[in-house]
Design an enzyme around this catalytic site. Structure first.
Site, PDB file in Angstrom:
ATOM      1  N   GLU A 102       1.415   7.863   2.964  1.00  0.00           N
ATOM      2  CA  GLU A 102       0.455   6.765   2.822  1.00  0.00           C
ATOM      3  C   GLU A 102       0.607   5.774   3.957  1.00  0.00           C
ATOM      4  O   GLU A 102       1.712   5.601   4.485  1.00  0.00           O
ATOM      5  CB  GLU A 102       0.728   6.007   1.504  1.00  0.00           C
ATOM      6  CG  GLU A 102       0.047   6.576   0.297  1.00  0.00           C
ATOM      7  CD  GLU A 102      -1.391   6.086   0.153  1.00  0.00           C
ATOM      8  OE1 GLU A 102      -2.051   5.794   1.175  1.00  0.00           O
ATOM      9  OE2 GLU A 102      -1.853   6.021  -0.988  1.00  0.00           O
ATOM     10  N   ASP A 103      -0.491   5.102   4.300  1.00  0.00           N
ATOM     11  CA  ASP A 103      -0.404   4.018   5.275  1.00  0.00           C
ATOM     12  C   ASP A 103       0.159   2.771   4.623  1.00  0.00           C
ATOM     13  O   ASP A 103       1.013   2.096   5.160  1.00  0.00           O
ATOM     14  CB  ASP A 103      -1.767   3.731   5.910  1.00  0.00           C
ATOM     15  CG  ASP A 103      -2.873   3.432   4.897  1.00  0.00           C
ATOM     16  OD1 ASP A 103      -2.668   3.615   3.682  1.00  0.00           O
ATOM     17  OD2 ASP A 103      -3.972   3.025   5.331  1.00  0.00           O
ATOM     18  N   ASP A 106      -0.195  -0.950  -2.070  1.00  0.00           N
ATOM     19  CA  ASP A 106      -0.266  -2.313  -2.593  1.00  0.00           C
ATOM     20  C   ASP A 106      -0.312  -2.275  -4.113  1.00  0.00           C
ATOM     21  O   ASP A 106       0.715  -2.329  -4.756  1.00  0.00           O
ATOM     22  CB  ASP A 106      -1.357  -3.161  -1.938  1.00  0.00           C
ATOM     23  CG  ASP A 106      -2.677  -2.465  -1.782  1.00  0.00           C
ATOM     24  OD1 ASP A 106      -3.058  -1.661  -2.649  1.00  0.00           O
ATOM     25  OD2 ASP A 106      -3.363  -2.743  -0.792  1.00  0.00           O
ATOM     26  N   PHE A 156      -3.515  -9.252   4.230  1.00  0.00           N
ATOM     27  CA  PHE A 156      -4.402  -8.165   4.631  1.00  0.00           C
ATOM     28  C   PHE A 156      -4.068  -7.796   6.066  1.00  0.00           C
ATOM     29  O   PHE A 156      -4.005  -8.659   6.944  1.00  0.00           O
ATOM     30  CB  PHE A 156      -5.877  -8.562   4.505  1.00  0.00           C
ATOM     31  CG  PHE A 156      -6.780  -7.397   4.790  1.00  0.00           C
ATOM     32  CD1 PHE A 156      -6.947  -6.398   3.848  1.00  0.00           C
ATOM     33  CD2 PHE A 156      -7.410  -7.264   6.011  1.00  0.00           C
ATOM     34  CE1 PHE A 156      -7.739  -5.285   4.112  1.00  0.00           C
ATOM     35  CE2 PHE A 156      -8.211  -6.163   6.292  1.00  0.00           C
ATOM     36  CZ  PHE A 156      -8.373  -5.181   5.333  1.00  0.00           C
ATOM     37  N   ARG A 169      -8.927   0.689  13.057  1.00  0.00           N
ATOM     38  CA  ARG A 169      -7.933   1.763  12.865  1.00  0.00           C
ATOM     39  C   ARG A 169      -7.271   2.167  14.180  1.00  0.00           C
ATOM     40  O   ARG A 169      -6.141   2.616  14.197  1.00  0.00           O
ATOM     41  CB  ARG A 169      -8.585   2.999  12.260  1.00  0.00           C
ATOM     42  CG  ARG A 169      -9.027   2.847  10.838  1.00  0.00           C
ATOM     43  CD  ARG A 169      -9.429   4.215  10.265  1.00  0.00           C
ATOM     44  NE  ARG A 169     -10.199   4.092   9.048  1.00  0.00           N
ATOM     45  CZ  ARG A 169      -9.681   3.876   7.851  1.00  0.00           C
ATOM     46  NH1 ARG A 169      -8.380   3.741   7.709  1.00  0.00           N
ATOM     47  NH2 ARG A 169     -10.449   3.795   6.787  1.00  0.00           N
TER      48      ARG A 169
END
Length: 180
Positions: A102-103, A106, A156, A169
């Site tokens: 996963e990046d 959260d 964020f 990205r």
């Protein structure tokens, strides 16, 4: 660049590429030790994990297989909590060591869904490798979360595969949204 603008939001540098790469190298070393004489299946969660996964796999020297799943629960800068599956899981995970890449983790809703789907195939093991973790945003513990690059506040972030409404990205560093 210490600060950038993406669409209507300002961002400031948070993690530089050199630090990201050093951390990935260490995770790769740990994976090589943990999966010596095994052949894990790395399952990247698109779209965000593709850069992290590519760099991570360059550090992995054990024999392995690679696949991707695409699942989304984001709208703008917030997790919607609604899972929208685009591509499904591979169907050959029985008795395999699966590493979900996963990046960012959260709320954990998307990851919880993925893990429950993988478990239906009775793998030997499931571990999660995430570049970023927001511990304060996590809604319930994820026992499979084994490899974490960086723990961050509930900010964020964008860059290095992470996006803001599809943009950013391609940035080599990670930026966080500026406080207003």
């Amino acid at each position: 660049m210490n600060s950038i603008q993406i669409a209507d939001k300002g961002f400031e540098i948070f993690l530089e590429n050199d630090n990201i790469c050093k951390r990935i190298r260490l995770i790769g070393i740990q994976l090589n030790l943990d999966y010596e004489n095994r052949c894990p299946y790395f399952l990247g969660v698109l779209n965000g994990s593709f850069i992290f996964m590519a760099d991570l796999l360059k550090e992995v020297t054990v024999s392995c297989e690679v696949g991707f799943i695409k699942i989304s629960s984001y709208e703008g800068t917030e997790s919607s909590g609604k899972i929208q599956q685009a591509f499904g899981l591979p169907d050959n995970l029985n008795e395999r060591d699966v590493i979900v890449v996963e990046d960012i983790v959260d709320t954990g809703f998307t990851l919880g869904y993925i893990i429950s789907e993988i478990k239906k195939q009775a793998p030997s093991s499931i571990k999660v490798c995430s570049l970023l973790l927001k511990p304060k945003a996590l809604k319930s513990p994820i026992d499979e979360l084994e490899y974490v690059g960086f723990e961050i506040e509930n900010d964020f972030v964008v860059g290095y595969g992470l996006d803001y409404d599809g943009l950013g990205r391609n940035l080599k560093d990670i930026y966080k949204a500026k406080s207003v």
